[in-house]
Design a protein around this motif. Structure first.
Motif, short mmCIF file in Angstrom:
data_model
loop_
_atom_site.label_atom_id
_atom_site.label_comp_id
_atom_site.label_asym_id
_atom_site.label_seq_id
_atom_site.Cartn_x
_atom_site.Cartn_y
_atom_site.Cartn_z
N UNK A 1 0.85 -1.20 0.00
CA UNK A 1 0.00 0.00 0.00
C UNK A 1 0.88 1.25 0.00
N UNK A 2 0.48 2.24 -0.76
CA UNK A 2 1.22 3.49 -0.83
C UNK A 2 1.14 4.24 0.50
N UNK A 3 2.26 4.83 0.90
CA UNK A 3 2.35 5.61 2.14
C UNK A 3 3.06 6.92 1.81
N UNK A 4 2.54 8.04 2.29
CA UNK A 4 3.22 9.31 2.08
C UNK A 4 4.41 9.40 3.03
N UNK A 5 5.60 9.54 2.47
CA UNK A 5 6.81 9.56 3.28
C UNK A 5 6.98 10.90 3.99
N UNK A 6 7.32 10.88 5.27
CA UNK A 6 7.64 12.13 5.95
C UNK A 6 9.00 12.63 5.50
N UNK A 7 9.26 13.92 5.73
CA UNK A 7 10.53 14.50 5.30
C UNK A 7 11.69 14.07 6.20
N UNK A 8 11.40 13.74 7.44
CA UNK A 8 12.45 13.32 8.36
C UNK A 8 12.92 11.90 8.03
N UNK A 9 14.15 11.59 8.42
CA UNK A 9 14.70 10.25 8.18
C UNK A 9 14.36 9.35 9.36
N UNK A 10 13.58 8.31 9.09
CA UNK A 10 13.20 7.37 10.14
C UNK A 10 14.16 6.18 10.10
#
Length: 382
Positions: free
Chosen positions: A292-301
């Motif tokens: 499923x598509x997920x919108x990536x946050x800008x921070x590096x997890x």
């Protein structure tokens, strides 16, 4: 200071028994100045895969030892790093923050030369003196320029002793400071003009000297490396851990050690850790394990960030047991990790809750049902 009086112990001390064993176990040829063979260095970093290694009868290694895995990553990557160092060429480890570049550089230095301490931390305030040398001004005034008054940098110490130097976050150094390494890595010597006319006017690298630098891809534009300096390094990219199971195991190992250092027992169960690491991986990749598509946050997890969250959960379980279930704490901890760089990342995390978390809950997964029930708390704390 004993090991028990320190929060963190360098790898050459923490794993001293393994290093001594490997030195005795593998009697093969070593590059000049190396304490271990290249193959033994790879084994030290990646472990023996549960196999008990033994050496010649009557020797120190005869009783055998299982070498623990210390770095989770591609064997080919580690082997290329070792080959680079054996060729006395500079090694530059690049990658996203939190991918264990510094850990790998420490382990390599400890295995090759017995110390990871010859390190310069790159910052905007790092000076050329910190990469070459400075002066003890009291001795300089009393006796004039001489070798005794010279204060070598960690890099110069590594040069003259044939060891491995480490420069962390090299792209955070100003370009003119970075360029101090160009002649050092190509000519393998440092000129000391103040000592002209003496045998110490040129300080030469001893066999075995090399340098490991690290750089974050996110910081690439802070101070771009010159082409001349780039040519002095072999670049190796350290990526995120590929396997969910391996990443969960690493997060468990690192966070449990951190909680134990805090003087508490570790009681974060595997279901919580798996949910934590799964969420990190989904958000990091922009796609859930189901596709499923997920919108990536800008921070590096990163994995390192996951270890920090797991550590916080472990400390909370030990010292604040009355404040609720650990799984119910996870959304708030994730929110704290996600919104460091951009407040809009909180909305992206909520979108993840409305997507994969909800869908997993609807499919009957108990862990994700519990997390879905916390959605209101997550929205209210944005």
């Amino acid at each position: 200071m004993s090991r028990t009086d320190r929060q963190l112990v360098p790898p050459e001390e923490l794993h001293a028994a393994e290093l001594a064993f490997l030195a005795a176990h593998d009697g093969g040829p070593r590059p000049p100045g190396w304490l271990l063979t290249p193959q033994a260095v790879v084994t030290f970093v990646l472990g023996s895969g549960g196999e008990r290694l033994t050496g010649p009868k009557g020797g120190k290694a005869a009783q055998g030892m299982v070498i623990g895995q210390k770095f989770v990553g591609d064997r080919a990557l580690v082997e290329r790093c070792v080959v680079t160092l054996a060729g006395e060429r500079g090694l530059l480890l690049v990658g996203e923050p939190g991918t264990a570049k510094s850990m790998l550089s420490e382990l390599l230095a400890a295995a090759v030369c017995g110390t990871s301490a010859l390190t310069v931390q790159g910052t905007a305030g790092t000076t050329e003196d910190q990469l070459k040398y400075g002066w003890n001004y009291a001795l300089l005034l009393a006796k004039g320029p001489n070798r005794e008054a010279l204060v070598p940098s960690p890099v110069l110490t590594a040069m003259t002793e044939g060891r491995v130097a480490r420069v962390e976050e090299i792209t955070r150094c100003l370009p003119e400071v970075q360029d101090a390494l160009v002649s050092l890595l190509s000519e393998r010597r440092v000129a000391v003009p103040e000592l002209a006319g003496t045998e110490d006017a040129q300080l030469h690298a001893a066999p075995g000297f090399t340098l490991i630098a690290t750089a974050n891809l996110r910081d690439k534009g802070v101070s771009e490396m010159s082409s001349a300096l780039k040519r002095r390094f072999n670049f190796e990219t350290v990526g995120p851990i590929g396997s969910l199971e391996e990443e969960v195991a690493l997060v468990r190992s690192q966070s449990s050690a951190a909680v134990e250092r805090a003087g508490a027992p570790y009681s974060v169960d595997d279901a919580v850790l798996e949910a934590l690491v799964t969420a990190f991986r989904d958000l990091r990749l922009g796609r859930s394990t189901e596709g499923w598509e997920v919108e990536r946050p800008s921070t590096v997890l990163s994995t390192a960030e996951a270890v920090s969250v797991a550590t916080s959960l472990g400390v909370a379980a030990a010292y604040l047991p009355q404040s609720g279930d650990l799984l119910a704490r996870l959304p708030g901890q994730l929110l704290g990790a996600v919104r460091k760089d951009d407040p809009a990342d909180a909305d992206r995390l909520l979108g993840y809750w409305d997507g994969p978390v909800r869908r997993r809950a609807e499919q009957g997964a108990a862990t994700w049902r519990t997390l879905w029930d916390q959605r209101g708390d997550l929205e209210g704390s944005r």
